[in-house]
Design a protein around this motif. Sequence first.
Motif, PDB file in Angstrom:
ATOM      1  N   ALA A  74       0.823  -1.203   0.000  1.00 40.61           N
ATOM      2  CA  ALA A  74       0.000   0.000   0.000  1.00 40.61           C
ATOM      3  C   ALA A  74       0.860   1.257   0.000  1.00 40.61           C
ATOM      4  CB  ALA A  74      -0.915  -0.001   1.225  1.00 40.61           C
ATOM      5  N   ASP A  75       0.335   2.300  -0.659  1.00 41.94           N
ATOM      6  CA  ASP A  75       0.960   3.628  -0.640  1.00 41.94           C
ATOM      7  C   ASP A  75       2.449   3.566  -0.965  1.00 41.94           C
ATOM      8  OD1 ASP A  75      -1.439   4.884   0.084  1.00 41.94           O
ATOM      9  OD2 ASP A  75      -1.134   4.372   2.177  1.00 41.94           O
ATOM     10  N   VAL A  76       2.765   2.945  -2.087  1.00 43.67           N
ATOM     11  CA  VAL A  76       4.174   2.787  -2.485  1.00 43.67           C
ATOM     12  C   VAL A  76       4.851   4.137  -2.669  1.00 43.67           C
ATOM     13  CG1 VAL A  76       5.703   1.873  -4.266  1.00 43.67           C
ATOM     14  CG2 VAL A  76       3.718   0.556  -3.554  1.00 43.67           C
ATOM     15  N   LYS A  77       4.106   5.110  -3.179  1.00 43.57           N
ATOM     16  CA  LYS A  77       4.721   6.405  -3.454  1.00 43.57           C
ATOM     17  C   LYS A  77       5.113   7.145  -2.178  1.00 43.57           C
ATOM     18  CE  LYS A  77       0.383   9.004  -3.759  1.00 43.57           C
ATOM     19  NZ  LYS A  77      -0.454   9.868  -4.622  1.00 43.57           N
ATOM     20  N   PHE A 101       2.538 -10.572   8.951  1.00 42.16           N
ATOM     21  CA  PHE A 101       2.743  -9.159   8.680  1.00 42.16           C
ATOM     22  C   PHE A 101       1.654  -8.543   7.807  1.00 42.16           C
ATOM     23  CE2 PHE A 101       6.979 -11.279   8.750  1.00 42.16           C
ATOM     24  CZ  PHE A 101       7.409 -10.796   9.978  1.00 42.16           C
ATOM     25  N   CYS A 102       0.920  -9.351   7.077  1.00 44.20           N
ATOM     26  CA  CYS A 102      -0.005  -8.830   6.065  1.00 44.20           C
ATOM     27  C   CYS A 102      -1.454  -9.105   6.413  1.00 44.20           C
ATOM     28  CB  CYS A 102       0.301  -9.442   4.697  1.00 44.20           C
ATOM     29  SG  CYS A 102       1.932  -9.041   4.060  1.00 44.20           S
ATOM     30  N   SER A 103      -2.314  -8.170   5.999  1.00 49.90           N
ATOM     31  CA  SER A 103      -3.750  -8.428   6.023  1.00 49.90           C
ATOM     32  C   SER A 103      -4.083  -9.307   4.821  1.00 49.90           C
ATOM     33  CB  SER A 103      -4.521  -7.112   5.932  1.00 49.90           C
ATOM     34  OG  SER A 103      -4.163  -6.250   6.994  1.00 49.90           O
ATOM     35  N   VAL A 104      -5.072 -10.156   4.991  1.00 55.59           N
ATOM     36  CA  VAL A 104      -5.446 -11.085   3.921  1.00 55.59           C
ATOM     37  C   VAL A 104      -6.783 -10.649   3.334  1.00 55.59           C
ATOM     38  CG1 VAL A 104      -5.932 -13.471   3.298  1.00 55.59           C
ATOM     39  CG2 VAL A 104      -4.223 -12.962   5.061  1.00 55.59           C
ATOM     40  N   ILE A 105      -6.817 -10.499   2.011  1.00 52.52           N
ATOM     41  CA  ILE A 105      -8.035 -10.102   1.306  1.00 52.52           C
ATOM     42  C   ILE A 105      -8.474 -11.260   0.412  1.00 52.52           C
ATOM     43  CG2 ILE A 105      -9.066  -8.460  -0.298  1.00 52.52           C
ATOM     44  CD1 ILE A 105      -6.921  -6.476   0.519  1.00 52.52           C
ATOM     45  N   LYS A 106      -9.707 -11.706   0.598  1.00 46.52           N
ATOM     46  CA  LYS A 106     -10.231 -12.806  -0.219  1.00 46.52           C
ATOM     47  C   LYS A 106     -11.049 -12.236  -1.366  1.00 46.52           C
ATOM     48  CE  LYS A 106     -13.464 -15.572   1.408  1.00 46.52           C
ATOM     49  NZ  LYS A 106     -14.113 -16.661   2.174  1.00 46.52           N
ATOM     50  N   THR A 107     -10.693 -12.586  -2.596  1.00 46.93           N
ATOM     51  CA  THR A 107     -11.441 -12.123  -3.757  1.00 46.93           C
ATOM     52  C   THR A 107     -12.492 -13.157  -4.143  1.00 46.93           C
ATOM     53  OG1 THR A 107      -9.906 -13.144  -5.325  1.00 46.93           O
ATOM     54  CG2 THR A 107      -9.418 -10.905  -4.598  1.00 46.93           C
ATOM     55  N   ASN A 108     -13.479 -12.700  -4.942  1.00 51.61           N
ATOM     56  CA  ASN A 108     -14.574 -13.580  -5.384  1.00 51.61           C
ATOM     57  C   ASN A 108     -15.210 -14.288  -4.194  1.00 51.61           C
ATOM     58  OD1 ASN A 108     -14.037 -13.022  -8.159  1.00 51.61           O
ATOM     59  ND2 ASN A 108     -12.341 -14.482  -8.077  1.00 51.61           N
ATOM     60  N   SER A 109     -15.412 -13.536  -3.107  1.00 50.63           N
ATOM     61  CA  SER A 109     -15.896 -14.147  -1.870  1.00 50.63           C
ATOM     62  C   SER A 109     -17.284 -14.755  -2.016  1.00 50.63           C
ATOM     63  CB  SER A 109     -15.909 -13.112  -0.738  1.00 50.63           C
ATOM     64  OG  SER A 109     -16.691 -11.979  -1.118  1.00 50.63           O
ATOM     65  N   GLN A 110     -18.065 -14.241  -2.980  1.00 47.73           N
ATOM     66  CA  GLN A 110     -19.409 -14.778  -3.187  1.00 47.73           C
ATOM     67  C   GLN A 110     -19.453 -15.865  -4.261  1.00 47.73           C
ATOM     68  OE1 GLN A 110     -21.807 -13.758  -1.144  1.00 47.73           O
ATOM     69  NE2 GLN A 110     -20.352 -12.348  -0.174  1.00 47.73           N
ATOM     70  N   CYS A 123       0.909  -2.940   4.664  1.00 49.37           N
ATOM     71  CA  CYS A 123       0.659  -1.509   4.809  1.00 49.37           C
ATOM     72  C   CYS A 123       1.067  -1.037   6.197  1.00 49.37           C
ATOM     73  CB  CYS A 123      -0.814  -1.192   4.554  1.00 49.37           C
ATOM     74  SG  CYS A 123      -1.935  -1.959   5.750  1.00 49.37           S
ATOM     75  N   ASP A 124       0.978   0.274   6.415  1.00 51.70           N
ATOM     76  CA  ASP A 124       1.452   0.843   7.675  1.00 51.70           C
ATOM     77  C   ASP A 124       0.444   0.695   8.809  1.00 51.70           C
ATOM     78  OD1 ASP A 124      -0.430   2.636   6.883  1.00 51.70           O
ATOM     79  OD2 ASP A 124       0.879   4.381   6.866  1.00 51.70           O
ATOM     80  N   VAL A 125      -0.628  -0.051   8.590  1.00 53.81           N
ATOM     81  CA  VAL A 125      -1.499  -0.418   9.715  1.00 53.81           C
ATOM     82  C   VAL A 125      -0.710  -1.291  10.687  1.00 53.81           C
ATOM     83  CG1 VAL A 125      -3.571  -1.706  10.376  1.00 53.81           C
ATOM     84  CG2 VAL A 125      -3.609  -0.213   8.365  1.00 53.81           C
ATOM     85  N   LEU A 126       0.204  -2.070  10.140  1.00 57.13           N
ATOM     86  CA  LEU A 126       1.123  -2.852  10.958  1.00 57.13           C
ATOM     87  C   LEU A 126       2.135  -1.900  11.600  1.00 57.13           C
ATOM     88  CD1 LEU A 126       2.177  -5.780  11.689  1.00 57.13           C
ATOM     89  CD2 LEU A 126       3.756  -5.491   9.769  1.00 57.13           C
ATOM     90  N   PRO A 127       2.224  -1.866  12.930  1.00 55.68           N
ATOM     91  CA  PRO A 127       3.148  -0.930  13.592  1.00 55.68           C
ATOM     92  C   PRO A 127       4.582  -1.033  13.090  1.00 55.68           C
ATOM     93  CG  PRO A 127       1.668  -1.920  15.206  1.00 55.68           C
ATOM     94  CD  PRO A 127       1.422  -2.634  13.906  1.00 55.68           C
ATOM     95  N   GLU A 128       5.043  -2.254  12.828  1.00 56.56           N
ATOM     96  CA  GLU A 128       6.414  -2.442  12.363  1.00 56.56           C
ATOM     97  C   GLU A 128       6.631  -1.770  11.013  1.00 56.56           C
ATOM     98  OE1 GLU A 128       9.594  -6.102  11.512  1.00 56.56           O
ATOM     99  OE2 GLU A 128       7.583  -6.523  12.299  1.00 56.56           O
ATOM    100  N   ASP A 129       5.621  -1.857  10.142  1.00 58.24           N
ATOM    101  CA  ASP A 129       5.729  -1.228   8.831  1.00 58.24           C
ATOM    102  C   ASP A 129       5.721   0.292   8.971  1.00 58.24           C
ATOM    103  OD1 ASP A 129       5.357  -1.893   5.719  1.00 58.24           O
ATOM    104  OD2 ASP A 129       4.199  -0.102   6.207  1.00 58.24           O
TER     105      ASP A 129
END
Length: 441
Positions: A74-77, A101-110, A123-129
């Motif tokens: 996330a937010d590479v720039k 370290f990562c959040s997991v996003i499931k696609t095509n969940s339906q 992403c920076d939601v993780l304190p270490e990041d």
Amino acid sequence: MLTIACFTLPSDEQEWILEPLCFPEQPATDIGTNSSSHHDMEVVTCVLCSHSAPLSEKDRLLKHLVLVHKLVIADVKLIADFPKYMEYWKNRISEQPITDFCSVIKTNSQGPVEKQEHYFLLCDVLPEDRVLREHLQQKRLEEILEQQQRERDDDSFQRICMFCNDEFNGNRSSLLNHMAREHSFNVGLPDNIVYCVEFLDHLQSKLDNLQCLYCEKTFRDKTTLKDHMRKKQHRRINGNNSEYDCFYIINYLELGKTWEEVQSEDDREMEDEDDDWSDWQAHPVCAVCLFCEQQSESMEKIYTHMEETHGFDLHKLKTELNLRFYQQVKLVNYIRREIHQCRCYGCQEKFGSKPEVIRHVMEAGHVMQLPETSTWDQPQYYFPTYENDALLCALSDSDSESEHTGPWRDVPVIAEDISNLKVLKQTSVLSHLLKNTDSSS
């Protein structure tokens, strides 16, 4: 707020959006690195395998992460030193599972289980990041300040003025002050500039290509260019052109904020909680049409424009499909992304440019034609295609409106006078109902 670009299921034929877009659309610049060519050739290695690419081809490496490893950063720039960032996480992921370290996003969940995939979001939601990003930003700022100090102290500067034949030796400030005083070309105070030589080389390159430094129009000869810049008062650079950001110290102070945002901030703390806010003026936010560049501060006007000009009625779709708030968000992000990629959102046909796909959508009658809900009602479309999309802020929840459109919408509600509670208890309809209930029981 976290913003990442929506990503799609792997396909080599699809155009990838690896960073959030922004209205108006323009090439993104990264001030996390300077303009040195040797830095652009620095090799960056994938955090999960041995695949590598030059820093100048960062997008290719990001695409590899998504396609091969289903990893989205996330937010590479906003990462000040991308090679160091990748090196750190390569070491950490070699020590622990990526899911730590990562959040997991499931696609095509339906959809069917076999079509469901898991993507990993770093992403920076993780304190270490967050700590890592802040450390890299601080280190980059220190490097920039050291570079600036070296340029301040450098007495070996030598250069000919871009507008005359005068030669300047010694400190860079002599040339910059000369251009401001004699040619009305003011790029700011010398102490606010970094990488001055590269900055002047960049400006000289534009002039050599007969390009105006402000409007960037190209002319047939130097005489015409000079007359244009003099008459139009274009002997200046365009502050809204982000390609100049890397040459100004202010853009390194707080990564992610432009010089205008930093400059407009008021750091004074409010001492009196009862300050008068009567003169407060909110900055209007313009919503942009889904199909063209039309903008309006009024959401109703932009809705009316889309309906009358393009035949697109979002309110009608919301009612007919009973779209909840987040489904509307996904639909808008989906349409935005498809049009940005020059693809018809109704039939998936690909075109060479935006005008072509818009023309097709109108002529083929696909404006109100949506694909199967499972195509666009996916978690990846929670993320805005454009990070400053004001249209998303104007969406309403159909569930909250249903109470005004139900079978009881015309029944009047009369409030009882509660000024005299004793009388209310004796005369209330509710008390009679309770008495009837007690007698019947």
